[in-house]
Design an enzyme around this catalytic site. Structure first.
Site, PDB file in Angstrom:
ATOM      1  N   CYS A 213      31.867  39.462  36.737  1.00 46.33           N
ATOM      2  CA  CYS A 213      33.186  39.503  37.371  1.00 46.33           C
ATOM      3  C   CYS A 213      34.123  38.504  36.708  1.00 46.33           C
ATOM      4  CB  CYS A 213      33.067  39.149  38.855  1.00 46.33           C
ATOM      5  SG  CYS A 213      31.845  40.137  39.730  1.00 46.33           S
TER       6      CYS A 213
ATOM      7  N   CYS B 254      47.150  46.140  38.225  1.00 49.52           N
ATOM      8  CA  CYS B 254      46.763  45.161  37.212  1.00 49.52           C
ATOM      9  C   CYS B 254      47.462  45.424  35.883  1.00 49.52           C
ATOM     10  CB  CYS B 254      45.253  45.147  37.049  1.00 49.52           C
ATOM     11  SG  CYS B 254      44.416  44.580  38.545  1.00 49.52           S
TER      12      CYS B 254
ATOM     13  N   HIS C 142      42.525  36.040  35.292  1.00 46.70           N
ATOM     14  CA  HIS C 142      43.246  37.264  35.636  1.00 46.70           C
ATOM     15  C   HIS C 142      44.272  37.053  36.749  1.00 46.70           C
ATOM     16  CE1 HIS C 142      44.297  41.341  36.135  1.00 46.70           C
ATOM     17  NE2 HIS C 142      43.335  41.748  36.939  1.00 46.70           N
TER      18      HIS C 142
ATOM     19  N   LYS D 100      37.669  37.997  31.722  1.00 42.97           N
ATOM     20  CA  LYS D 100      36.438  37.308  32.117  1.00 42.97           C
ATOM     21  C   LYS D 100      36.618  35.797  32.054  1.00 42.97           C
ATOM     22  CE  LYS D 100      32.399  36.352  33.322  1.00 42.97           C
ATOM     23  NZ  LYS D 100      33.095  35.202  33.910  1.00 42.97           N
TER      24      LYS D 100
END
Lengths: 399, 472
Positions: free
Chosen positions: A214, A83, A343, A339
């Protein structure tokens, strides 16, 4: 100053697509969208680019960027660091400029996750093991990304004596804040406020993490044009200067029985290295804004402690007092964070820098933070324990 | 003297009352009892390994030089399965392994073969394990009479607890209960036929032969372990043999159901658990003929009283939450797949390379700084010494949960997927799937133990590994 990137390199143009469910855009469409916004912003022609770094979890060679952008016969390198992939592309691009090898370099990161057919993240198959052990032996436990962060929340609650209700409320307050910021961002994946109760009562994904703990699974791309600090002003009056580019990777805490599962040592170490490089001694006071890797709410909480914004075990007070809110002492995730902004793995690190860049230039609209001096971005690749952390510090001014 | 030197049983945690099956299909219940149900991650081999672990308590693994595995529900039609068990149980490569399959008499067949090998002096301690998870079609009688379980005994000639005095077998060709290799469900011809020409004729015949040969009468037997398709048939046979209910009544058929190949071994284990020195025990194992085995219990039986046998395993149980759960565990209904990426394909090469680490569950211990670690590391996680290590078996270590999660997103037949990060007694830490658990009971700090399970089936390969479970 030898060995430090501080004030040697600058970003003079950036682009970022809208993140989200880009059903009608391919990865290549988004790469073009982000890169051309960056070209235009920098006032350069694609022909001016000497080299490029492209970050994505999937792909084959630098062709990933060369094909859509028609960047022919220049060196292009594809990088991957989980990431932290987007940040890794910027770091390599910046080092090539600092080394004096290239004048104008493109860093672009992207991911197309919504074509998979399910929510969540697939990982490239590695026969020789990227996970807990050899993937092809198939013995890794039945986990998903939320599960491997949920174990930190379980332990954090237990270690600091938070009841499940108290713990979940602390985490909900993190997501509540990010959703408030996301509303102010037209490029964010999610632009809707939520209540703390809504977050606390949402369906459980991996106990104790619920749906609103998540981050989004999104499509998107982001790009940066990098030149030397000396030449930056030839392109624009308000470039963003790189003060620290640190990566810290760990591999052993996963196996050690003295690891506490309530912090991530790699974050702490990359923070120390970044503060040293940027000559920051009081992070809580000197850092004016931060975009950290809030893939899950608990991750953001742990980041705040490992980056020394909050004392160990005490982040709850800062979270619940609004210290990290947009109008708080140290705004965190002003753009909505992973959030709410979303992502797309390879794009995220560059997206974080995009927010810093816009904030320094006073172009953050309703999210504008008044006169931030230094900004910090930090990504977490992999799963704690044993991750890849990037911690960057940037500023709007030299010195 | 050759005979049984140890025993161990395994009955899956989950039980399904026959009344629940009856209610589900609106059919009469076949009794007041319940049947055992293997969890979705269990099969004949994994249960046999569990029974073997119970049997091997207090026994050095290196003393075992034979491992015989018996089942009618082998995970493979071609490929030795006892080698998987022998590796999981950490037996030496020189251990003689063999699979005994296709017949409900395979369990006693394997036991007899072990007795012969030890008597002949070619082996000294043979572990015989039998397990079965026979599949019955829904709604049929067999669904209510079948059960899942495993039994294991060690046959040796030192410290014998029950001497094998004599064995008589007869073979008989009949198609009464059978399963073609191309099908999953057991078939049965009309019970009256099977009973009249087979079961009711052969068992008295072979039992009579054995008693006469050894100058015994039915009254000289303390216990008779009689296999049978149902409680009714088995009890009828006990009476027909002139036995009292105390001699033949067992608690396996009413509480787990007919465990197939494992049944005679499990009945024998129950008989041994309640036996006294000097007792005569007879085992009557029926299927295409009958094996009759006569045993005499010795003083050494007292040393086995702490073994995990039938009593313990019957008492350690949980009712399966619903009949639907039973159907999904058995793969009898299609279940919507989780919206997740497919599992990575397994590779035979990787499984082979890591067979000691993953099947025998070995970690490493650094010989420089004494740090135990899992998975085994070349470079020590603490002192970074390279290749200074000894391998350490972890499958029998005590464990406690350091942290955990319960995941609703993961691919799992019985969600939530519970994953625990555990600490090994002696050091080291790793994450494992948790099975046989009630999600509500999982806590940081709880003690758990390893259990051998099947993770999944991929590329035609059954992938076995270790999971954690609450202490049983």
């Amino acid at each position: 100053m030898g060995g430090s990137i501080k004030d040697r390199v600058a970003i003079i143009g950036m682009g970022c697509t809208k993140f989200g469910e880009r059903w009608n855009a391919s990865a290549e469409d988004m790469i073009v969208e982000a890169a051309y916004e960056a070209y235009q912003d920098a006032g350069i022609d694609p022909k001016d680019i000497d080299a490029a770094w492209v970050g994505t979890l999937w792909g084959l060679t630098g062709m990933t960027a060369a094909k859509p952008l028609k960047l022919n016969y220049i060196p292009i390198t594809r990088v991957e660091n989980g990431c932290a992939t987007g940040s890794e592309a910027v770091r390599n691009a910046a080092y090539s400029v600092a080394a004096g090898i290239n004048d104008i370099v493109l860093a672009v990161g992207f991911e197309k996750l919504k074509d998979q057919g399910y929510s969540g993240l697939d990982l490239p198959f590695t026969a020789s093991g990227g996970g807990l052990s050899d993937d092809a032996a198939g013995v890794a436990p039945t986990t998903t990304a939320p599960a491997m962060f949920a174990v930190m929340a379980t332990k954090y609650f237990e270690r600091y004596g938070l009841s499940p209700e108290e713990g979940k409320r602390m985490l909900a307050r993190i997501s509540y804040k990010s959703h408030k910021n996301g509303v102010l961002n037209p490029k964010a994946h999610f632009q809707r406020e939520i209540s703390i109760e809504q977050a606390m009562n949402a369906p459980i994904i991996s106990w104790p993490l619920g749906l609103f703990d998540c981050c989004g699974v999104s499509d998107g791309a982001a790009a940066a044009i990098i030149v030397s600090a000396e030449k930056a002003k030839e392109f624009r009056k308000d470039p963003m200067y790189l003060k620290a580019l640190q990566i810290s990777i760990g591999g052993e805490n996963r196996l050690r029985d003295d690891y506490d599962y309530t912090h991530v040592e790699e974050i702490y170490q990359s923070g120390i290295a970044a503060y040293r490089e940027a000559e920051v001694t009081r992070p809580r006071e000197e850092i004016g804004m931060a975009e950290v890797h809030d893939c899950f709410s608990i991750t953001e909480a742990v980041f705040m402690e490992d980056l020394q914004f909050s004392p160990r075990g005490k982040v709850r007070e800062d979270i619940e007092n609004g210290f990290f809110d947009l109008d708080g002492g140290l705004p965190v995730q002003p753009d909505g964070g992973l959030k709410c902004f979303g992502h797309p793995i390879g794009a995220s690190g560059i997206r974080m820098l995009y927010e810093m860049y816009k904030q320094f230039q006073g172009k953050a609209g309703k999210r504008q933070i008044s006169n931030p001096k230094l900004g910090l971005t930090s990504n977490l690749g992999g799963e704690p324990p044993g991750c890849c952390i990037s911690t960057f510090i940037v500023g709007g001014k030299l010195g | 003297m050759v005979g049984i030197t140890s025993y161990g049983a395994y009955i899956p945690l989950y039980r399904l009352p026959l009344m629940e099956i009856a209610k589900a299909w609106n059919v009469p219940p076949r009794g007041k009892g319940e049947r055992s149900v293997a969890n979705f991650d269990e099969d004949s081999l994994s249960m046999s390994v569990e029974a073997s672990i119970n049997c091997l308590e207090g026994i050095k693994r290196s003393t075992i030089d034979g491992f015989y595995f018996a089942t009618t529900t082998s995970p493979y039609a071609e490929k030795m399965v006892s080698t998987i068990g022998a590796t999981a149980l950490d037996f030496a490569p020189s251990t003689r392994t063999l699979d005994f399959t296709n017949s409900l008499r395979s369990g006693t067949g394997a036991l007899i073969a072990a007795v012969d090998a030890v008597k002949a002096g070619s082996l000294t301690n043979v572990l015989v394990a039998a397990g079965d998870t026979r599949l019955a079609q829904t709604q049929g009688e067999l669904e209510q009479t079948f059960g899942d379980g495993a039994g294991a005994v060690v046959i040796g000639d030192m410290d014998v607890a029950a001497e094998i005095v004599d064995i008589v077998s007869i073979s008989d060709e009949i198609i009464d209960v059978w399963r073609p290799s191309s099908e999953s469900y057991v078939k049965a011809w009309e019970d009256r036929f099977a009973f009249t020409v087979g079961y009711s004729k052969l068992i008295p015949q072979v039992a009579g032969m054995l008693l006469e040969k050894n100058s015994l009468t039915p009254q000289d037997l303390a216990r008779v372990a009689i296999t049978g398709p149902t409680i009714r048939r088995q009890q009828g046979m006990g009476k027909a043999l002139g036995l009292s209910s105390k001699q033949y009544e067992d608690s396996i058929l009413p509480n787990t159901g007919n465990t197939g190949t494992a049944l005679p071994l499990m009945m024998l284990i129950e008989a041994l658990e309640t036996s006294n020195p000097g007792d005569n025990i007879m085992v009557l194992s029926y299927s295409n003929g009958c094996d009759a085995i006569l045993l005499k219990v010795t003083e050494n039986i007292k040393k086995l009283k702490s073994k995990i046998g039938i009593k313990h395993q019957l008492e350690s149980k949980k009712q399966i939450p619903s009949y639907q759960k039973y159907l999904t565990f058995k793969g009898l209904v299609p279940v919507a797949p989780a919206a997740r990426p497919d599992r990575n394909p397994v590779a035979a090469v990787t499984l082979w390379r890591h067979r000691k680490e993953y099947l025998s569950l070995y970690g490493s211990r650094c010989t420089e700084c004494d740090t135990q670690q899992f998975p085994a590391q070349k470079v020590c996680v603490k002192c970074h010494a390279n290749d200074q290590r000894e391998m350490v078996r972890l499958s029998d270590k005590k464990l406690s949960i350091f942290t955990y999660t319960q995941d609703n997103l993961a691919i799992c037949t019985d969600p939530p997927a519970v994953v625990g990060v555990v600490e090994f007694d002696g050091g080291g830490r790793a994450a494992f799937d948790m099975t046989d658990r009630d999600p509500g009971e999982v806590k940081v700090g709880m003690n758990v133990e390893f259990t051998f399970r099947k993770l999944f089936f991929n590329r035609g390969i059954h992938n076995y590994y270790w999971k954690i479970r609450p202490l049983r």
